[in-house]
Design a protein around this motif. Structure first.
Motif, PDB file in Angstrom:
ATOM      1  N   MET A 230       0.856  -1.186   0.000  1.00 52.36           N
ATOM      2  CA  MET A 230       0.000   0.000   0.000  1.00 52.36           C
ATOM      3  C   MET A 230       0.892   1.237   0.000  1.00 52.36           C
ATOM      4  O   MET A 230       1.880   1.302   0.730  1.00 52.36           O
ATOM      5  CB  MET A 230      -0.922   0.024   1.222  1.00 52.36           C
ATOM      6  CG  MET A 230      -1.961  -1.072   1.254  1.00 52.36           C
ATOM      7  SD  MET A 230      -3.200  -0.813   2.567  1.00 52.36           S
ATOM      8  CE  MET A 230      -2.170  -0.915   4.032  1.00 52.36           C
ATOM      9  N   ASN A 231       0.507   2.229  -0.806  1.00 52.98           N
ATOM     10  CA  ASN A 231       1.265   3.468  -0.892  1.00 52.98           C
ATOM     11  C   ASN A 231       0.353   4.667  -0.689  1.00 52.98           C
ATOM     12  O   ASN A 231      -0.760   4.707  -1.236  1.00 52.98           O
ATOM     13  CB  ASN A 231       1.943   3.605  -2.266  1.00 52.98           C
ATOM     14  CG  ASN A 231       3.163   2.725  -2.389  1.00 52.98           C
ATOM     15  OD1 ASN A 231       4.120   2.851  -1.639  1.00 52.98           O
ATOM     16  ND2 ASN A 231       3.116   1.805  -3.334  1.00 52.98           N
ATOM     17  N   PHE A 232       0.819   5.608   0.101  1.00 56.84           N
ATOM     18  CA  PHE A 232       0.159   6.915   0.209  1.00 56.84           C
ATOM     19  C   PHE A 232       1.209   7.969  -0.081  1.00 56.84           C
ATOM     20  O   PHE A 232       2.221   8.059   0.614  1.00 56.84           O
ATOM     21  CB  PHE A 232      -0.440   7.130   1.593  1.00 56.84           C
ATOM     22  CG  PHE A 232      -0.979   8.527   1.783  1.00 56.84           C
ATOM     23  CD1 PHE A 232      -2.239   8.866   1.287  1.00 56.84           C
ATOM     24  CD2 PHE A 232      -0.233   9.492   2.428  1.00 56.84           C
ATOM     25  CE1 PHE A 232      -2.733  10.150   1.444  1.00 56.84           C
ATOM     26  CE2 PHE A 232      -0.718  10.786   2.587  1.00 56.84           C
ATOM     27  CZ  PHE A 232      -1.976  11.116   2.101  1.00 56.84           C
ATOM     28  N   THR A 240       4.704   3.858   2.887  1.00 53.82           N
ATOM     29  CA  THR A 240       4.557   2.565   2.211  1.00 53.82           C
ATOM     30  C   THR A 240       4.374   1.470   3.251  1.00 53.82           C
ATOM     31  O   THR A 240       5.143   1.393   4.218  1.00 53.82           O
ATOM     32  CB  THR A 240       5.788   2.241   1.352  1.00 53.82           C
ATOM     33  OG1 THR A 240       5.978   3.271   0.384  1.00 53.82           O
ATOM     34  CG2 THR A 240       5.603   0.923   0.617  1.00 53.82           C
ATOM     35  N   VAL A 241       3.370   0.654   3.051  1.00 53.28           N
ATOM     36  CA  VAL A 241       3.127  -0.507   3.914  1.00 53.28           C
ATOM     37  C   VAL A 241       3.287  -1.754   3.049  1.00 53.28           C
ATOM     38  O   VAL A 241       2.637  -1.883   2.019  1.00 53.28           O
ATOM     39  CB  VAL A 241       1.721  -0.476   4.541  1.00 53.28           C
ATOM     40  CG1 VAL A 241       1.503  -1.702   5.424  1.00 53.28           C
ATOM     41  CG2 VAL A 241       1.517   0.806   5.345  1.00 53.28           C
ATOM     42  N   GLN A 242       4.142  -2.668   3.481  1.00 55.00           N
ATOM     43  CA  GLN A 242       4.421  -3.874   2.703  1.00 55.00           C
ATOM     44  C   GLN A 242       4.004  -5.128   3.475  1.00 55.00           C
ATOM     45  O   GLN A 242       4.178  -5.201   4.695  1.00 55.00           O
ATOM     46  CB  GLN A 242       5.912  -3.961   2.371  1.00 55.00           C
ATOM     47  CG  GLN A 242       6.392  -2.862   1.435  1.00 55.00           C
ATOM     48  CD  GLN A 242       7.874  -2.951   1.167  1.00 55.00           C
ATOM     49  OE1 GLN A 242       8.645  -3.289   2.051  1.00 55.00           O
ATOM     50  NE2 GLN A 242       8.286  -2.653  -0.063  1.00 55.00           N
ATOM     51  N   LYS A 264      -0.538  -9.458  10.443  1.00 54.69           N
ATOM     52  CA  LYS A 264       0.893  -9.305  10.208  1.00 54.69           C
ATOM     53  C   LYS A 264       1.158  -8.127   9.270  1.00 54.69           C
ATOM     54  O   LYS A 264       0.387  -7.869   8.343  1.00 54.69           O
ATOM     55  CB  LYS A 264       1.488 -10.568   9.582  1.00 54.69           C
ATOM     56  CG  LYS A 264       1.474 -11.798  10.480  1.00 54.69           C
ATOM     57  CD  LYS A 264       2.090 -12.998   9.762  1.00 54.69           C
ATOM     58  CE  LYS A 264       2.073 -14.239  10.632  1.00 54.69           C
ATOM     59  NZ  LYS A 264       2.636 -15.413   9.927  1.00 54.69           N
ATOM     60  N   ILE A 265       2.252  -7.443   9.522  1.00 53.75           N
ATOM     61  CA  ILE A 265       2.762  -6.398   8.628  1.00 53.75           C
ATOM     62  C   ILE A 265       4.261  -6.611   8.486  1.00 53.75           C
ATOM     63  O   ILE A 265       4.971  -6.746   9.488  1.00 53.75           O
ATOM     64  CB  ILE A 265       2.467  -4.985   9.167  1.00 53.75           C
ATOM     65  CG1 ILE A 265       0.973  -4.671   9.069  1.00 53.75           C
ATOM     66  CG2 ILE A 265       3.268  -3.943   8.390  1.00 53.75           C
ATOM     67  CD1 ILE A 265       0.607  -3.294   9.553  1.00 53.75           C
ATOM     68  N   GLN A 266       4.719  -6.679   7.254  1.00 53.02           N
ATOM     69  CA  GLN A 266       6.140  -6.921   7.028  1.00 53.02           C
ATOM     70  C   GLN A 266       6.972  -5.671   7.289  1.00 53.02           C
ATOM     71  O   GLN A 266       8.008  -5.725   7.946  1.00 53.02           O
ATOM     72  CB  GLN A 266       6.376  -7.417   5.590  1.00 53.02           C
ATOM     73  CG  GLN A 266       7.811  -7.835   5.310  1.00 53.02           C
ATOM     74  CD  GLN A 266       8.266  -8.986   6.189  1.00 53.02           C
ATOM     75  OE1 GLN A 266       7.483  -9.868   6.509  1.00 53.02           O
ATOM     76  NE2 GLN A 266       9.532  -8.979   6.594  1.00 53.02           N
ATOM     77  N   ALA A 267       6.513  -4.522   6.761  1.00 53.39           N
ATOM     78  CA  ALA A 267       7.303  -3.303   6.931  1.00 53.39           C
ATOM     79  C   ALA A 267       6.443  -2.069   6.691  1.00 53.39           C
ATOM     80  O   ALA A 267       5.511  -2.093   5.883  1.00 53.39           O
ATOM     81  CB  ALA A 267       8.495  -3.296   5.974  1.00 53.39           C
ATOM     82  N   ILE A 268       6.767  -0.995   7.416  1.00 54.69           N
ATOM     83  CA  ILE A 268       6.176   0.324   7.202  1.00 54.69           C
ATOM     84  C   ILE A 268       7.326   1.297   7.018  1.00 54.69           C
ATOM     85  O   ILE A 268       8.220   1.392   7.877  1.00 54.69           O
ATOM     86  CB  ILE A 268       5.300   0.761   8.391  1.00 54.69           C
ATOM     87  CG1 ILE A 268       4.159  -0.235   8.615  1.00 54.69           C
ATOM     88  CG2 ILE A 268       4.735   2.160   8.145  1.00 54.69           C
ATOM     89  CD1 ILE A 268       3.311   0.085   9.840  1.00 54.69           C
TER      90      ILE A 268
END
Length: 476
Positions: A230-232, A240-242, A264-268
């Motif tokens: 996801m990109n804002f 960016t949220v990956q 789960k969230i890999q990276a912000i």
């Protein structure tokens, strides 16, 4: 000899005629069966999905039938219309004429288009139709392929919506009690052109389910939803949220259901700041299946009535209190088995458990008994660097206020370079920790700040001390 030959020829001719009659009549009979299956699908899909599906028309032919279905979701001002072309088995002759050959006998094959039927829906009405291709086997089980093609639309305010398509596959058994679903979408983006243009985009969306009907008609199994990225983006920020994943599994435990929810969230990434990975796992146990199904049926019945929002909200609140009271009879549990979020300052960790034991109470008559029926504990471990990151903006804000108020000397103001500011923050940190409503509850243990909270007989304890006052909150 001649007579025997004539008899054999007569029998063979009769068999051929019977075979021709069967081949000609079978599509009509299977068309009748297909109509029954169609009505059954509407009924079962309405019951299991919460959608209101209503057959509007059905025109049965010898080899092909047509039908139209209205689809609504209670409470939403949207109406969808689905048009169907139903090819009868055992062999879809109309498909053969179009060059699609298959010798596998089937009951029916249904090609559908689903469109937004309501007018005045703006950009929604401009979306292309969702197309589905459903094959119903002779035994009544089936498989559906679906697709929503890419499209680009532009709103009246100039905002652009770029949809990159969707494909999927759904399988079900003859009893409509086992389901398997796989959906994939490359993603979409929304771009707003203005003095400060912004763009939001989501890429690589997947949804999967593997469910089966169990106790009281409840669907058990596994669901998973994932977003690749996801990109804002705006002139002021780029976040960016990956690797975002949400998974839910339900398992039967006698007359109850146990659930596991996993986030789960890999990276912000935000400019030069990087966070992750992070994970939150919640387990719900001892939830009475019959109570959950009764609540769902009552809520769907209420939605179908189309009540005014205020009345619907009050009824929802009342039904929710009834649900909690009924579920509490089996002492359900909610446990956070894993809370982890990594940052450059260290890893935030947590765990906790709540039990609502209403086996000896009647919450339907007195909801306040919920407070004494609830017990549990929670523990949070925060790295020192994260505590510093929380309080540093408050310290810097106070320094800036002192500078503007003139309480600092000229020499002090001149010495406020970044290195000095960092030292001032470190020196002021212990004082701010003890004064901040949130951090003053932290205890330093083995290099980590810890917060322990528990609920016993309606009383909140923080670090084993009764809490008297407002609930602790994170600083803004």
């Amino acid at each position: 000899m001649k007579k025997s030959t004539l008899v054999v020829s007569g029998i063979a001719g009769s068999l051929v005629l019977l075979l021709i009659a069967a081949l000609v009549g079978l599509p009509f009979w299977l068309g009748t069966e297909a109509e029954k299956t169609y009505q059954t699908l509407l009924e079962r899909a309405s019951r299991s999905s919460g959608l209101a599906l209503k057959g509007k028309t059905y025109e049965r032919g010898w080899f092909r039938s047509t039908a139209e279905t209205l689809i609504r979701y209670p409470g939403l001002p949207l109406e969808f219309t689905a048009t169907h072309k139903i090819d009868h088995g055992p062999f879809p002759l109309t498909r053969w004429l179009q060059g699609e050959f298959s010798l596998t006998p089937i009951q029916a094959r249904i090609e559908s288009e689903i469109r937004i039927a309501a007018t005045g829906q703006g950009g929604l009405a401009a979306l292309p139709p969702l197309t589905t291709d459903l094959t119903i086997n002779l035994h009544g089980d089936g498989r559906m392929r679906l697709a929503l093609p890419p499209s680009r639309t532009q709103g009246a305010d100039g905002a652009k919506f770029d949809w990159r398509g969707l494909t999927g596959d759904i399988g079900f058994d003859r009893e409509w009690k086992k389901f398997r679903l796989e959906l994939q979408a490359p993603g979409f983006s929304v771009t707003k052109a203005s003095d400060s243009p912004t763009e939001v985009s989501i890429a690589k969306i997947t949804l999967s389910s593997n469910l089966h009907e169990g106790v009281a008609g409840y669907l058990f199994g596994d669901n998973a939803f994932a977003i690749g990225q996801m990109n804002f983006q705006s002139p002021a920020a780029h976040v960016t949220v990956q690797g975002m994943e949400i998974a839910a599994s339900t398992r039967a435990a006698g007359e109850s259901v146990n659930m596991v929810l996993d986030y789960k969230i890999q990276a912000i990434n935000n400019a030069d700041e990087h966070y992750g990975p992070g994970q939150l796992t919640i387990e719900l146990r001892k939830l009475d299946v019959a109570t959950l199904m009764k609540f769902r049926n009552e809520m769907e019945a209420m939605q179908r009535k189309g009540l005014p929002p205020a009345q619907a909200s009050l009824m929802t609140l009342g039904k929710s209190m009834e649900l909690i009271g009924a579920l509490s009879k089996k002492a359900p549990e909610l446990e956070i088995t894993r809370l982890s979020f990594k940052t450059a300052q260290g890893e935030l960790r947590g765990k906790g458990k709540l039990v609502l034991d209403g086996s000896k109470a009647n919450m339907a008559e007195n909801p306040m008994q919920m407070l004494t029926a609830l017990s549990g504990n929670f523990e949070l471990s925060i790295p020192p660097g994260m505590v510093r990151q929380i309080l540093a903006p408050l310290i810097l804000s106070d320094i800036e206020s002192s500078r503007q108020a003139g309480t600092l000397s000229a020499k002090e103001r001149a010495n406020l370079d970044p290195a000095t500011m960092a030292k001032v923050v470190d020196q002021a940190l212990p004082l701010y920790i003890t004064q901040n409503p949130f951090t003053r509850n932290l205890v330093l243990e083995k290099g980590m700040y810890k917060l322990r909270a528990s609920i016993r007989r309606g009383q909140l304890l923080v670090n084993d001390t009764p809490w008297h006052g407002a609930m602790p909150s994170l600083p803004r």
